[in-house]
Design an enzyme around this catalytic site. Structure first.
Site, PDB file in Angstrom:
ATOM      1  N   HIS A  49      -0.807  -1.203  -4.988  1.00 58.72           N
ATOM      2  CA  HIS A  49      -1.683  -2.361  -5.084  1.00 58.72           C
ATOM      3  C   HIS A  49      -3.027  -2.033  -4.435  1.00 58.72           C
ATOM      4  CE1 HIS A  49       0.581  -3.092  -1.225  1.00 58.72           C
ATOM      5  NE2 HIS A  49      -0.661  -3.080  -0.813  1.00 58.72           N
TER       6      HIS A  49
HETATM    7  C1  T46 Z   1      -0.595  -2.337   2.409  1.00 63.43           C
HETATM    8  C2  T46 Z   1       0.496  -1.375   2.684  1.00 63.43           C
HETATM    9  C3  T46 Z   1       0.052  -0.215   3.527  1.00 63.43           C
HETATM   10  C4  T46 Z   1       4.008 -10.765   4.544  1.00 63.43           C
HETATM   11  O1  T46 Z   1       4.597 -11.866   4.430  1.00 63.43           O
HETATM   12  N1  T46 Z   1       3.040 -10.608   5.493  1.00 63.43           N
HETATM   13  C5  T46 Z   1       2.353  -9.437   5.656  1.00 63.43           C
HETATM   14  O2  T46 Z   1       1.483  -9.354   6.533  1.00 63.43           O
HETATM   15  C6  T46 Z   1       2.681  -8.344   4.786  1.00 63.43           C
HETATM   16  C7  T46 Z   1       1.926  -7.030   4.930  1.00 63.43           C
HETATM   17  C8  T46 Z   1       3.670  -8.508   3.868  1.00 63.43           C
HETATM   18  N2  T46 Z   1       4.329  -9.701   3.758  1.00 63.43           N
HETATM   19  C9  T46 Z   1       5.420  -9.821   2.782  1.00 63.43           C
HETATM   20  C10 T46 Z   1       5.002  -9.747   1.318  1.00 63.43           C
HETATM   21  C11 T46 Z   1       6.208  -9.158   0.645  1.00 63.43           C
HETATM   22  O3  T46 Z   1       7.114 -10.198   0.309  1.00 63.43           O
HETATM   23  O4  T46 Z   1       6.311  -8.715   2.970  1.00 63.43           O
HETATM   24  C12 T46 Z   1       6.855  -8.303   1.731  1.00 63.43           C
HETATM   25  C13 T46 Z   1       6.628  -6.800   1.525  1.00 63.43           C
HETATM   26  O5  T46 Z   1       5.229  -6.564   1.329  1.00 63.43           O
HETATM   27  P1  T46 Z   1       4.678  -5.464   0.315  1.00 63.43           P
HETATM   28  O6  T46 Z   1       5.582  -5.311  -0.830  1.00 63.43           O
HETATM   29  O7  T46 Z   1       3.237  -5.791   0.005  1.00 63.43           O
HETATM   30  O8  T46 Z   1       4.738  -4.136   1.241  1.00 63.43           O
HETATM   31  P2  T46 Z   1       4.104  -2.699   0.958  1.00 63.43           P
HETATM   32  O9  T46 Z   1       4.715  -1.782   1.935  1.00 63.43           O
HETATM   33  O10 T46 Z   1       4.169  -2.350  -0.479  1.00 63.43           O
HETATM   34  O11 T46 Z   1       2.535  -2.880   1.310  1.00 63.43           O
HETATM   35  C14 T46 Z   1       2.152  -3.152   2.658  1.00 63.43           C
HETATM   36  C15 T46 Z   1       1.051  -4.222   2.676  1.00 63.43           C
HETATM   37  O12 T46 Z   1       1.488  -5.392   1.946  1.00 63.43           O
HETATM   38  C16 T46 Z   1      -0.239  -3.735   2.075  1.00 63.43           C
HETATM   39  O13 T46 Z   1      -1.281  -4.610   2.424  1.00 63.43           O
HETATM   40  O14 T46 Z   1      -1.744  -1.940   2.287  1.00 63.43           O
HETATM   41  O15 T46 Z   1       1.668  -1.979   3.275  1.00 63.43           O
END
Ligand code: T46
Length: 134
Positions: A49
């Site tokens: 993303h």
């Molecule tokens: C990024 C990379 C390096 C929240 O509720 N609060 C938060 O602050 C974050 C970061 C995530 N979430 C929830 C949203 C999703 O339901 O946690 C779940 C997993 O998030 P995501 O699939 O976006 O995780 P990654 O590891 O793919 O990405 C994360 C960050 O979202 C993103 O900003 O740059 O780590």
């Protein structure tokens, strides 16, 4: 490509090492949020993303993983494997994370509160946004 690796100052002596992170000092923005990622197995990928309005610093506190960074024109691969190096990622950068080592722990400092609306989770839309905003 709006990313850079930042070497953090290490305070080390016979007791071990300490690194201090301060918003608008060695971290180039006000820190509004901190989160961490752990227990990701090597076969899994994360990220995929971009953010319209978010700057972040990512530090591999333990272990290693690879970041793929893409500004819509160029794609580069960066290994994060040191607790004294932070990866700064600016706005409008596509990122993918892969090749997590067992026990890898990432700590992330973010310039904004969490807002799902400012994520671009579709690569085609990311390219569209890049082409319309520049
Ligand atoms: C990024 C990379 C390096 C929240 O509720 N609060 C938060 O602050 C974050 C970061 C995530 N979430 C929830 C949203 C999703 O339901 O946690 C779940 C997993 O998030 P995501 O699939 O976006 O995780 P990654 O590891 O793919 O990405 C994360 C960050 O979202 C993103 O900003 O740059 O780590």
């Amino acid at each position: 490509m709006d990313y850079k690796l930042i070497n953090m100052k290490v305070f080390g002596d016979e007791r071990g090492k300490l690194i201090s992170l301060e918003g608008n000092r060695n971290i180039p923005f006000e820190i509004k949020r901190v989160y961490y990622i752990y227990d990701t197995m090597p076969d899994f990928e994360r990220g995929k993303h971009a953010h319209k309005n978010l700057e972040q610093i990512i530090i591999a506190i333990d272990g290693s993983c690879q970041f793929v960074l893409d500004d819509g024109k160029t794609r580069e691969e960066i290994w994060l494997n040191r607790p004294d190096v932070g990866l700064y990622i600016g706005k409008n950068m596509w990122r993918e994370m892969r090749h997590f080592s067992y026990g890898c722990k990432l700590m992330i400092l973010a310039s904004e509160y969490y807002d799902e609306k400012e994520y671009i989770r579709d690569y085609g839309k990311f390219i569209e946004e890049i082409n319309t905003s520049f």
